[in-house]
Motif scaffolding. Structure first.
Motif, PDB file in Angstrom:
ATOM      1  N   ASP A   1      -7.779  11.128  -7.977  1.00 25.44           N
ATOM      2  CA  ASP A   1      -7.077  11.064  -9.252  1.00 25.44           C
ATOM      3  C   ASP A   1      -6.893  12.492  -9.795  1.00 25.44           C
ATOM      4  O   ASP A   1      -7.328  13.455  -9.154  1.00 25.44           O
ATOM      5  CB  ASP A   1      -7.792  10.112 -10.227  1.00 25.44           C
ATOM      6  N   PRO A   2      -6.259  12.677 -10.951  1.00 28.48           N
ATOM      7  CA  PRO A   2      -5.987  14.046 -11.433  1.00 28.48           C
ATOM      8  C   PRO A   2      -7.223  14.916 -11.649  1.00 28.48           C
ATOM      9  O   PRO A   2      -7.100  16.146 -11.659  1.00 28.48           O
ATOM     10  CB  PRO A   2      -5.240  13.799 -12.749  1.00 28.48           C
ATOM     11  N   GLU A   3      -8.405  14.325 -11.813  1.00 31.68           N
ATOM     12  CA  GLU A   3      -9.620  15.139 -11.980  1.00 31.68           C
ATOM     13  C   GLU A   3     -10.474  15.164 -10.712  1.00 31.68           C
ATOM     14  O   GLU A   3     -11.615  15.604 -10.740  1.00 31.68           O
ATOM     15  CB  GLU A   3     -10.441  14.631 -13.168  1.00 31.68           C
ATOM     16  N   GLY A   4      -9.904  14.666  -9.597  1.00 37.39           N
ATOM     17  CA  GLY A   4     -10.588  14.788  -8.313  1.00 37.39           C
ATOM     18  C   GLY A   4     -11.504  13.639  -7.963  1.00 37.39           C
ATOM     19  O   GLY A   4     -12.273  13.747  -6.989  1.00 37.39           O
ATOM     20  N   ASN A   5     -11.479  12.536  -8.702  1.00 35.44           N
ATOM     21  CA  ASN A   5     -12.297  11.378  -8.369  1.00 35.44           C
ATOM     22  C   ASN A   5     -11.656  10.587  -7.237  1.00 35.44           C
ATOM     23  O   ASN A   5     -10.467  10.256  -7.298  1.00 35.44           O
ATOM     24  CB  ASN A   5     -12.452  10.460  -9.587  1.00 35.44           C
ATOM     25  N   GLU A   6     -12.452  10.295  -6.205  1.00 30.07           N
ATOM     26  CA  GLU A   6     -11.939   9.523  -5.081  1.00 30.07           C
ATOM     27  C   GLU A   6     -11.670   8.077  -5.490  1.00 30.07           C
ATOM     28  O   GLU A   6     -12.417   7.490  -6.271  1.00 30.07           O
ATOM     29  CB  GLU A   6     -12.938   9.530  -3.927  1.00 30.07           C
ATOM     30  N   PHE A   7     -10.613   7.502  -4.938  1.00 30.87           N
ATOM     31  CA  PHE A   7     -10.371   6.065  -5.042  1.00 30.87           C
ATOM     32  C   PHE A   7      -9.578   5.643  -3.824  1.00 30.87           C
ATOM     33  O   PHE A   7      -9.016   6.476  -3.102  1.00 30.87           O
ATOM     34  CB  PHE A   7      -9.646   5.702  -6.336  1.00 30.87           C
ATOM     35  N   CYS A   8      -9.573   4.360  -3.554  1.00 28.87           N
ATOM     36  CA  CYS A   8      -8.863   3.843  -2.386  1.00 28.87           C
ATOM     37  C   CYS A   8      -7.786   2.867  -2.799  1.00 28.87           C
ATOM     38  O   CYS A   8      -7.968   2.088  -3.727  1.00 28.87           O
ATOM     39  CB  CYS A   8      -9.827   3.154  -1.428  1.00 28.87           C
ATOM     40  N   VAL A   9      -6.664   2.908  -2.089  1.00 32.58           N
ATOM     41  CA  VAL A   9      -5.599   1.929  -2.256  1.00 32.58           C
ATOM     42  C   VAL A   9      -5.657   1.013  -1.044  1.00 32.58           C
ATOM     43  O   VAL A   9      -5.622   1.480   0.106  1.00 32.58           O
ATOM     44  CB  VAL A   9      -4.216   2.606  -2.360  1.00 32.58           C
ATOM     45  N   THR A  10      -5.783  -0.275  -1.288  1.00 28.54           N
ATOM     46  CA  THR A  10      -5.992  -1.213  -0.197  1.00 28.54           C
ATOM     47  C   THR A  10      -5.260  -2.509  -0.439  1.00 28.54           C
ATOM     48  O   THR A  10      -4.833  -2.764  -1.573  1.00 28.54           O
ATOM     49  CB  THR A  10      -7.488  -1.466   0.011  1.00 28.54           C
TER      50      THR A  10
ATOM     51  N   PHE B   1      -3.250  12.711  -1.926  1.00 24.83           N
ATOM     52  CA  PHE B   1      -3.644  12.032  -0.700  1.00 24.83           C
ATOM     53  C   PHE B   1      -4.851  12.719  -0.070  1.00 24.83           C
ATOM     54  O   PHE B   1      -4.917  13.950  -0.012  1.00 24.83           O
ATOM     55  CB  PHE B   1      -2.472  12.015   0.280  1.00 24.83           C
ATOM     56  N   SER B   2      -5.810  11.923   0.427  1.00 32.33           N
ATOM     57  CA  SER B   2      -6.965  12.471   1.146  1.00 32.33           C
ATOM     58  C   SER B   2      -6.909  12.096   2.623  1.00 32.33           C
ATOM     59  O   SER B   2      -6.745  12.950   3.488  1.00 32.33           O
ATOM     60  CB  SER B   2      -8.274  11.972   0.528  1.00 32.33           C
ATOM     61  N   HIS B   3      -7.036  10.806   2.926  1.00 32.41           N
ATOM     62  CA  HIS B   3      -7.005  10.391   4.324  1.00 32.41           C
ATOM     63  C   HIS B   3      -6.808   8.886   4.417  1.00 32.41           C
ATOM     64  O   HIS B   3      -6.905   8.170   3.416  1.00 32.41           O
ATOM     65  CB  HIS B   3      -8.306  10.783   5.042  1.00 32.41           C
ATOM     66  N   ARG B   4      -6.551   8.408   5.608  1.00 29.56           N
ATOM     67  CA  ARG B   4      -6.442   6.979   5.872  1.00 29.56           C
ATOM     68  C   ARG B   4      -7.686   6.511   6.607  1.00 29.56           C
ATOM     69  O   ARG B   4      -8.244   7.241   7.434  1.00 29.56           O
ATOM     70  CB  ARG B   4      -5.194   6.665   6.711  1.00 29.56           C
TER      71      ARG B   4
ATOM     72  N   ARG C   1      -9.858   2.978   8.455  1.00 26.77           N
ATOM     73  CA  ARG C   1      -9.741   1.637   9.031  1.00 26.77           C
ATOM     74  C   ARG C   1     -11.097   1.180   9.528  1.00 26.77           C
ATOM     75  O   ARG C   1     -11.855   1.958  10.109  1.00 26.77           O
ATOM     76  CB  ARG C   1      -8.725   1.617  10.177  1.00 26.77           C
ATOM     77  N   GLN C   2     -11.403  -0.084   9.316  1.00 23.52           N
ATOM     78  CA  GLN C   2     -12.618  -0.692   9.841  1.00 23.52           C
ATOM     79  C   GLN C   2     -12.254  -2.100  10.287  1.00 23.52           C
ATOM     80  O   GLN C   2     -12.029  -2.990   9.458  1.00 23.52           O
ATOM     81  CB  GLN C   2     -13.726  -0.730   8.791  1.00 23.52           C
ATOM     82  N   GLY C   3     -12.159  -2.308  11.594  1.00 28.27           N
ATOM     83  CA  GLY C   3     -11.708  -3.590  12.103  1.00 28.27           C
ATOM     84  C   GLY C   3     -10.294  -3.879  11.616  1.00 28.27           C
ATOM     85  O   GLY C   3      -9.406  -3.027  11.712  1.00 28.27           O
ATOM     86  N   PRO C   4     -10.074  -5.051  11.027  1.00 27.61           N
ATOM     87  CA  PRO C   4      -8.720  -5.387  10.566  1.00 27.61           C
ATOM     88  C   PRO C   4      -8.387  -4.794   9.197  1.00 27.61           C
ATOM     89  O   PRO C   4      -7.263  -4.946   8.712  1.00 27.61           O
ATOM     90  CB  PRO C   4      -8.765  -6.918  10.484  1.00 27.61           C
ATOM     91  N   PHE C   5      -9.339  -4.132   8.559  1.00 27.19           N
ATOM     92  CA  PHE C   5      -9.144  -3.631   7.197  1.00 27.19           C
ATOM     93  C   PHE C   5      -8.747  -2.156   7.205  1.00 27.19           C
ATOM     94  O   PHE C   5      -9.341  -1.350   7.921  1.00 27.19           O
ATOM     95  CB  PHE C   5     -10.414  -3.825   6.367  1.00 27.19           C
ATOM     96  N   SER C   6      -7.770  -1.807   6.394  1.00 30.23           N
ATOM     97  CA  SER C   6      -7.334  -0.416   6.295  1.00 30.23           C
ATOM     98  C   SER C   6      -7.159  -0.040   4.830  1.00 30.23           C
ATOM     99  O   SER C   6      -7.001  -0.910   3.968  1.00 30.23           O
ATOM    100  CB  SER C   6      -6.023  -0.200   7.055  1.00 30.23           C
ATOM    101  N   TRP C   7      -7.191   1.255   4.560  1.00 29.64           N
ATOM    102  CA  TRP C   7      -7.058   1.748   3.195  1.00 29.64           C
ATOM    103  C   TRP C   7      -6.579   3.193   3.213  1.00 29.64           C
ATOM    104  O   TRP C   7      -6.614   3.866   4.251  1.00 29.64           O
ATOM    105  CB  TRP C   7      -8.390   1.658   2.444  1.00 29.64           C
ATOM    106  N   VAL C   8      -6.124   3.658   2.063  1.00 26.41           N
ATOM    107  CA  VAL C   8      -5.755   5.059   1.884  1.00 26.41           C
ATOM    108  C   VAL C   8      -6.642   5.629   0.786  1.00 26.41           C
ATOM    109  O   VAL C   8      -6.693   5.089  -0.318  1.00 26.41           O
ATOM    110  CB  VAL C   8      -4.270   5.214   1.493  1.00 26.41           C
ATOM    111  N   THR C   9      -7.362   6.699   1.089  1.00 23.62           N
ATOM    112  CA  THR C   9      -8.220   7.352   0.102  1.00 23.62           C
ATOM    113  C   THR C   9      -7.436   8.460  -0.589  1.00 23.62           C
ATOM    114  O   THR C   9      -6.760   9.259   0.061  1.00 23.62           O
ATOM    115  CB  THR C   9      -9.480   7.928   0.757  1.00 23.62           C
TER     116      THR C   9
ATOM    117  N   VAL D   1       0.822  -1.212   0.000  1.00 18.59           N
ATOM    118  CA  VAL D   1       0.000   0.000   0.000  1.00 18.59           C
ATOM    119  C   VAL D   1       0.855   1.261   0.000  1.00 18.59           C
ATOM    120  O   VAL D   1       0.648   2.177  -0.809  1.00 18.59           O
ATOM    121  CB  VAL D   1      -0.976   0.002   1.193  1.00 18.59           C
ATOM    122  N   GLU D   2       1.818   1.349   0.901  1.00 19.30           N
ATOM    123  CA  GLU D   2       2.596   2.580   1.032  1.00 19.30           C
ATOM    124  C   GLU D   2       3.389   2.880  -0.238  1.00 19.30           C
ATOM    125  O   GLU D   2       3.464   4.027  -0.694  1.00 19.30           O
ATOM    126  CB  GLU D   2       3.522   2.501   2.242  1.00 19.30           C
TER     127      GLU D   2
END
Length: 203
Positions: free
Chosen positions: A194-203, A178-181, A183-191, A164-165
């Motif tokens: 993209d270049p036009e402002g669409n959110e996506f997560c790296v997990t 980068f937006s934010h990190r 976590r939900q229980g054991p699952f984590s992600w980085v939000t 992920v990192e």
């Protein structure tokens, strides 16, 4: 859009129809009988072309099949977005045939205004797709308005916990924000954006 006009959404409607012995132009409503004629409300016989008929043996299989899908993103610059996401995912940009585009223009089905030159190649202005075998096709289509609110749908880029990192760093270097990190229980992600402002997560 005229019936003959190209569309970035278009694909073969039923690519494996020949494998099951059915013509690709399968109707939405099943005729009453194979070939011959059917009756309209007034009692008049109407011929049913053979290609509009699906046999009793094949019809249940077709009517119970699940549906595929493709994902469409609005974009101010669909070709740049397609390039960026193809690189981000390790996919490929779906090729567009410049000779076909010129032929459509020469026959009056499109105009020069429907095209754009991107990376030295003649392409359709309205949009472009990216693809990877066995995965849903992703389309980026031109719209006049910019993004204003949070997406109700987003992509999760699954790279594995140990990667992920490094992936966040790679995508940041290529124009993501980068937006934010989370976590939900054991699952984590980085939000991220993209270049036009669409959110996506790296997990």
């Amino acid at each position: 859009m005229r019936p003959e006009e190209p569309c970035v959404h278009a694909r073969e409607p039923f690519a494996h129809a020949e494998e099951v012995g059915v013509h690709a132009r399968v109707p939405c409503v099943r005729p009453e009988k194979a070939g011959g004629s059917a009756r309209e409300a007034g009692g008049r016989a109407v011929e049913i072309p053979a290609w509009r008929v699906v046999s009793d043996m094949v019809w249940p299989m077709l009517s119970n099949m699940s549906h595929g899908f493709q994902v469409c993103f609005d974009a101010a610059d669909p070709h740049a977005q397609a390039d960026w996401w193809a690189d981000a995912l390790g996919w490929e940009v779906e090729p567009q045939d410049p000779d076909l585009i010129r032929d459509m223009i020469s026959k009056g089905f499109a105009t020069e205004a429907d095209t754009i030159v991107h990376d030295g190649q003649l392409r359709w202005r309205e949009g472009v797709a990216i693809r990877s075998e066995g995965r849903p096709r992703v389309i980026f289509q031109l719209v006049p308005e910019s993004k204003t609110v949070k997406n109700r749908v987003h992509l999760d880029v699954e790279v594995g916990e140990d990667n992920v990192e490094a992936e966040v760093e790679r995508l940041t270097a290529r124009g993501a924000t980068f937006s934010h990190r989370g976590r939900q229980g054991p699952f984590s992600w980085v939000t991220m954006f993209d270049p036009e402002g669409n959110e996506f997560c790296v997990t």
